[in-house]
Design a protein around this motif. Structure first.
Motif, PDB file in Angstrom:
ATOM      1  N   ARG A  95       0.833  -1.210   0.000  1.00  0.00           N
ATOM      2  CA  ARG A  95       0.000   0.000   0.000  1.00  0.00           C
ATOM      3  C   ARG A  95       0.859   1.248   0.000  1.00  0.00           C
ATOM      4  N   LEU A  96       0.258   2.333  -0.508  1.00  0.00           N
ATOM      5  CA  LEU A  96       0.946   3.610  -0.621  1.00  0.00           C
ATOM      6  C   LEU A  96      -0.077   4.718  -0.409  1.00  0.00           C
ATOM      7  N   THR A  97       0.296   5.721   0.355  1.00  0.00           N
ATOM      8  CA  THR A  97      -0.552   6.901   0.518  1.00  0.00           C
ATOM      9  C   THR A  97      -0.108   7.943  -0.491  1.00  0.00           C
ATOM     10  N   SER A  98      -1.073   8.560  -1.167  1.00  0.00           N
ATOM     11  CA  SER A  98      -0.745   9.538  -2.194  1.00  0.00           C
ATOM     12  C   SER A  98      -1.921  10.493  -2.368  1.00  0.00           C
ATOM     13  N   GLN A  99      -1.878  11.245  -3.442  1.00  0.00           N
ATOM     14  CA  GLN A  99      -2.937  12.186  -3.780  1.00  0.00           C
ATOM     15  C   GLN A  99      -3.612  11.745  -5.065  1.00  0.00           C
ATOM     16  N   LEU A 100      -4.932  11.884  -5.119  1.00  0.00           N
ATOM     17  CA  LEU A 100      -5.705  11.632  -6.335  1.00  0.00           C
ATOM     18  C   LEU A 100      -5.903  12.975  -7.019  1.00  0.00           C
ATOM     19  N   VAL A 101      -5.518  13.066  -8.282  1.00  0.00           N
ATOM     20  CA  VAL A 101      -5.606  14.319  -9.028  1.00  0.00           C
ATOM     21  C   VAL A 101      -6.497  14.134 -10.249  1.00  0.00           C
ATOM     22  N   GLY A 102      -6.933  15.264 -10.808  1.00  0.00           N
ATOM     23  CA  GLY A 102      -7.678  15.222 -12.058  1.00  0.00           C
ATOM     24  C   GLY A 102      -9.133  14.823 -11.928  1.00  0.00           C
ATOM     25  N   CYS A 103      -9.673  14.892 -10.723  1.00  0.00           N
ATOM     26  CA  CYS A 103     -11.094  14.587 -10.545  1.00  0.00           C
ATOM     27  C   CYS A 103     -11.647  15.386  -9.368  1.00  0.00           C
ATOM     28  N   GLU A 104     -12.941  15.412  -9.269  1.00  0.00           N
ATOM     29  CA  GLU A 104     -13.615  16.099  -8.171  1.00  0.00           C
ATOM     30  C   GLU A 104     -13.769  15.136  -6.993  1.00  0.00           C
ATOM     31  N   PRO A 105     -13.841  15.666  -5.772  1.00  0.00           N
ATOM     32  CA  PRO A 105     -13.980  14.792  -4.598  1.00  0.00           C
ATOM     33  C   PRO A 105     -15.146  13.812  -4.685  1.00  0.00           C
ATOM     34  N   GLU A 106     -16.254  14.213  -5.272  1.00  0.00           N
ATOM     35  CA  GLU A 106     -17.416  13.314  -5.358  1.00  0.00           C
ATOM     36  C   GLU A 106     -17.204  12.151  -6.331  1.00  0.00           C
ATOM     37  N   GLU A 107     -16.154  12.218  -7.143  1.00  0.00           N
ATOM     38  CA  GLU A 107     -15.838  11.128  -8.070  1.00  0.00           C
ATOM     39  C   GLU A 107     -15.004  10.032  -7.402  1.00  0.00           C
ATOM     40  N   ALA A 108     -14.380  10.333  -6.269  1.00  0.00           N
ATOM     41  CA  ALA A 108     -13.543   9.350  -5.570  1.00  0.00           C
ATOM     42  C   ALA A 108     -14.436   8.333  -4.871  1.00  0.00           C
ATOM     43  N   ASP A 109     -13.995   7.082  -4.859  1.00  0.00           N
ATOM     44  CA  ASP A 109     -14.759   6.041  -4.170  1.00  0.00           C
ATOM     45  C   ASP A 109     -13.847   4.841  -3.911  1.00  0.00           C
ATOM     46  N   PHE A 110     -14.236   4.036  -2.960  1.00  0.00           N
ATOM     47  CA  PHE A 110     -13.507   2.829  -2.629  1.00  0.00           C
ATOM     48  C   PHE A 110     -13.532   1.863  -3.808  1.00  0.00           C
ATOM     49  N   GLY A 111     -12.413   1.185  -4.051  1.00  0.00           N
ATOM     50  CA  GLY A 111     -12.357   0.158  -5.072  1.00  0.00           C
ATOM     51  C   GLY A 111     -12.118   0.641  -6.489  1.00  0.00           C
ATOM     52  N   LEU A 112     -12.051   1.949  -6.713  1.00  0.00           N
ATOM     53  CA  LEU A 112     -11.811   2.451  -8.071  1.00  0.00           C
ATOM     54  C   LEU A 112     -10.365   2.195  -8.494  1.00  0.00           C
ATOM     55  N   ALA A 113     -10.184   1.854  -9.756  1.00  0.00           N
ATOM     56  CA  ALA A 113      -8.847   1.647 -10.302  1.00  0.00           C
ATOM     57  C   ALA A 113      -8.160   2.987 -10.511  1.00  0.00           C
ATOM     58  N   VAL A 114      -6.873   3.038 -10.160  1.00  0.00           N
ATOM     59  CA  VAL A 114      -6.075   4.250 -10.325  1.00  0.00           C
ATOM     60  C   VAL A 114      -4.742   3.891 -10.975  1.00  0.00           C
ATOM     61  N   GLU A 115      -4.105   4.917 -11.543  1.00  0.00           N
ATOM     62  CA  GLU A 115      -2.783   4.742 -12.114  1.00  0.00           C
ATOM     63  C   GLU A 115      -1.922   5.946 -11.767  1.00  0.00           C
ATOM     64  N   MET A 116      -0.643   5.681 -11.564  1.00  0.00           N
ATOM     65  CA  MET A 116       0.294   6.713 -11.158  1.00  0.00           C
ATOM     66  C   MET A 116       0.631   7.635 -12.317  1.00  0.00           C
ATOM     67  N   VAL A 117       0.735   8.908 -11.991  1.00  0.00           N
ATOM     68  CA  VAL A 117       1.268   9.918 -12.902  1.00  0.00           C
ATOM     69  C   VAL A 117       2.268  10.743 -12.094  1.00  0.00           C
ATOM     70  N   ILE A 118       3.194  11.371 -12.769  1.00  0.00           N
ATOM     71  CA  ILE A 118       4.169  12.208 -12.083  1.00  0.00           C
ATOM     72  C   ILE A 118       3.719  13.662 -12.159  1.00  0.00           C
ATOM     73  N   GLN A 119       3.622  14.272 -10.996  1.00  0.00           N
ATOM     74  CA  GLN A 119       3.303  15.696 -10.921  1.00  0.00           C
ATOM     75  C   GLN A 119       4.626  16.438 -10.766  1.00  0.00           C
ATOM     76  N   GLU A 120       4.845  17.410 -11.618  1.00  0.00           N
ATOM     77  CA  GLU A 120       6.083  18.193 -11.532  1.00  0.00           C
ATOM     78  C   GLU A 120       5.745  19.627 -11.150  1.00  0.00           C
ATOM     79  N   ASP A 121       6.325  20.070 -10.050  1.00  0.00           N
ATOM     80  CA  ASP A 121       6.129  21.438  -9.582  1.00  0.00           C
ATOM     81  C   ASP A 121       6.936  22.403 -10.451  1.00  0.00           C
ATOM     82  N   PRO A 122       6.605  23.696 -10.422  1.00  0.00           N
ATOM     83  CA  PRO A 122       7.353  24.685 -11.221  1.00  0.00           C
ATOM     84  C   PRO A 122       8.861  24.684 -10.938  1.00  0.00           C
TER      85      PRO A 122
END
Length: 136
Positions: A95-122
Protein backbone atom coordinates in the motif's frame (compact mmCIF):
# COMPACT_ATOMS: atom_id res chain seq x y z
CA UNK A 1 4.40 37.38 -7.26
CA UNK A 2 4.94 33.65 -7.81
CA UNK A 3 2.99 30.93 -6.07
CA UNK A 4 4.73 29.43 -3.02
CA UNK A 5 6.32 26.03 -3.53
CA UNK A 6 5.06 22.76 -2.09
CA UNK A 7 6.55 21.81 1.26
CA UNK A 8 9.42 19.45 0.44
CA UNK A 9 9.67 16.12 2.27
CA UNK A 10 12.67 15.18 4.36
CA UNK A 11 15.19 13.22 2.32
CA UNK A 12 17.78 11.12 4.05
CA UNK A 13 19.85 7.97 3.83
CA UNK A 14 16.85 5.61 4.05
CA UNK A 15 14.61 7.27 1.45
CA UNK A 16 16.82 9.24 -0.99
CA UNK A 17 16.65 6.37 -3.50
CA UNK A 18 12.83 6.67 -3.57
CA UNK A 19 12.98 10.37 -4.44
CA UNK A 20 15.66 9.68 -7.07
CA UNK A 21 13.32 7.15 -8.72
CA UNK A 22 10.49 9.71 -8.62
CA UNK A 23 12.80 12.25 -10.28
CA UNK A 24 13.21 9.64 -13.06
CA UNK A 25 9.38 9.34 -13.37
CA UNK A 26 9.28 5.96 -11.59
CA UNK A 27 7.39 4.68 -8.56
CA UNK A 28 9.74 2.69 -6.34
CA UNK A 29 8.96 0.00 -3.79
CA UNK A 30 11.51 -1.20 -1.27
CA UNK A 31 11.98 -4.99 -1.23
CA UNK A 32 13.60 -7.07 1.50
CA UNK A 33 16.54 -9.07 0.12
CA UNK A 34 15.97 -11.74 2.77
CA UNK A 35 12.28 -12.61 2.43
CA UNK A 36 11.27 -10.52 -0.64
CA UNK A 37 8.58 -8.62 1.33
CA UNK A 38 7.63 -5.30 -0.27
CA UNK A 39 7.34 -2.31 2.04
CA UNK A 40 6.39 1.33 1.97
CA UNK A 41 7.31 3.78 3.34
CA UNK A 42 11.02 2.96 3.04
CA UNK A 43 12.72 1.96 6.27
CA UNK A 44 16.01 0.41 7.30
CA UNK A 45 14.72 -2.99 8.54
CA UNK A 46 12.20 -5.54 7.32
CA UNK A 47 9.25 -5.88 9.69
CA UNK A 48 8.84 -9.55 8.77
CA UNK A 49 12.34 -11.09 8.94
CA UNK A 50 14.34 -8.20 10.48
CA UNK A 51 16.84 -8.15 7.62
CA UNK A 52 18.58 -4.84 6.94
CA UNK A 53 19.42 -5.87 3.37
CA UNK A 54 17.13 -4.56 0.64
CA UNK A 55 16.82 -3.44 -2.94
CA UNK A 56 14.15 -1.56 -4.87
CA UNK A 57 11.77 -2.50 -7.64
CA UNK A 58 9.81 -0.28 -10.01
CA UNK A 59 6.07 -0.52 -9.43
CA UNK A 60 3.61 -0.65 -12.31
CA UNK A 61 1.82 2.35 -10.82
CA UNK A 62 -1.53 0.55 -11.04
CA UNK A 63 -3.80 -0.13 -8.10
CA UNK A 64 -7.15 0.46 -6.45
CA UNK A 65 -8.37 2.93 -3.87
CA UNK A 66 -8.52 1.21 -0.49
CA UNK A 67 -9.51 4.34 1.43
CA UNK A 68 -9.61 8.10 0.93
CA UNK A 69 -10.28 11.41 2.61
CA UNK A 70 -10.83 14.93 1.32
CA UNK A 71 -8.78 17.68 2.96
CA UNK A 72 -10.10 21.21 2.87
CA UNK A 73 -8.11 22.74 5.74
CA UNK A 74 -5.73 23.77 7.05
CA UNK A 75 -4.65 25.22 3.75
CA UNK A 76 -0.91 25.41 3.21
CA UNK A 77 0.65 27.55 0.47
CA UNK A 78 1.69 25.62 -2.64
CA UNK A 79 -1.27 23.20 -2.66
CA UNK A 80 -4.60 23.38 -4.49
CA UNK A 81 -7.59 22.48 -2.32
CA UNK A 82 -9.51 20.36 -1.81
CA UNK A 83 -6.87 17.59 -1.69
CA UNK A 84 -8.06 14.03 -2.22
CA UNK A 85 -5.69 11.81 -0.23
CA UNK A 86 -5.88 8.11 -1.04
CA UNK A 87 -4.57 4.84 0.29
CA UNK A 88 -3.73 2.75 -2.78
CA UNK A 89 -3.52 -1.04 -2.87
CA UNK A 90 -0.80 -1.42 -5.52
CA UNK A 91 -1.06 -4.46 -7.79
CA UNK A 92 2.35 -5.56 -6.47
CA UNK A 93 0.76 -6.20 -3.08
CA UNK A 94 1.73 -3.26 -0.89
CA UNK A 95 0.00 0.00 0.00
CA UNK A 96 0.95 3.61 -0.62
CA UNK A 97 -0.55 6.90 0.52
CA UNK A 98 -0.74 9.54 -2.19
CA UNK A 99 -2.94 12.19 -3.78
CA UNK A 100 -5.70 11.63 -6.33
CA UNK A 101 -5.61 14.32 -9.03
CA UNK A 102 -7.68 15.22 -12.06
CA UNK A 103 -11.09 14.59 -10.55
CA UNK A 104 -13.62 16.10 -8.17
CA UNK A 105 -13.98 14.79 -4.60
CA UNK A 106 -17.42 13.31 -5.36
CA UNK A 107 -15.84 11.13 -8.07
CA UNK A 108 -13.54 9.35 -5.57
CA UNK A 109 -14.76 6.04 -4.17
CA UNK A 110 -13.51 2.83 -2.63
CA UNK A 111 -12.36 0.16 -5.07
CA UNK A 112 -11.81 2.45 -8.07
CA UNK A 113 -8.85 1.65 -10.30
CA UNK A 114 -6.08 4.25 -10.32
CA UNK A 115 -2.78 4.74 -12.11
CA UNK A 116 0.29 6.71 -11.16
CA UNK A 117 1.27 9.92 -12.90
CA UNK A 118 4.17 12.21 -12.08
CA UNK A 119 3.30 15.70 -10.92
CA UNK A 120 6.08 18.19 -11.53
CA UNK A 121 6.13 21.44 -9.58
CA UNK A 122 7.35 24.68 -11.22
CA UNK A 123 10.68 24.25 -9.40
CA UNK A 124 11.21 20.79 -10.99
CA UNK A 125 10.33 18.72 -7.90
CA UNK A 126 8.57 15.50 -8.98
CA UNK A 127 6.00 13.61 -6.95
CA UNK A 128 4.16 10.39 -7.84
CA UNK A 129 0.40 10.97 -7.58
CA UNK A 130 -2.56 9.04 -8.95
CA UNK A 131 -5.46 9.61 -11.34
CA UNK A 132 -8.51 7.49 -12.04
CA UNK A 133 -7.62 4.75 -14.51
CA UNK A 134 -9.05 4.92 -18.00
CA UNK A 135 -11.94 2.49 -18.53
CA UNK A 136 -10.99 -0.22 -21.01
Amino acid sequence: MSQPARIKPPMGHDNAWWWEMAADDKLGIQRCSGCQTLRHPPRPMCGDCRSTEWDAVEASGKGTICSYTVLTHPQFPGYEYPLIIILVDLEEGTRLTSQLVGCEPEEADFGLAVEMVIQEDPDGFKLPVFKLAEAS
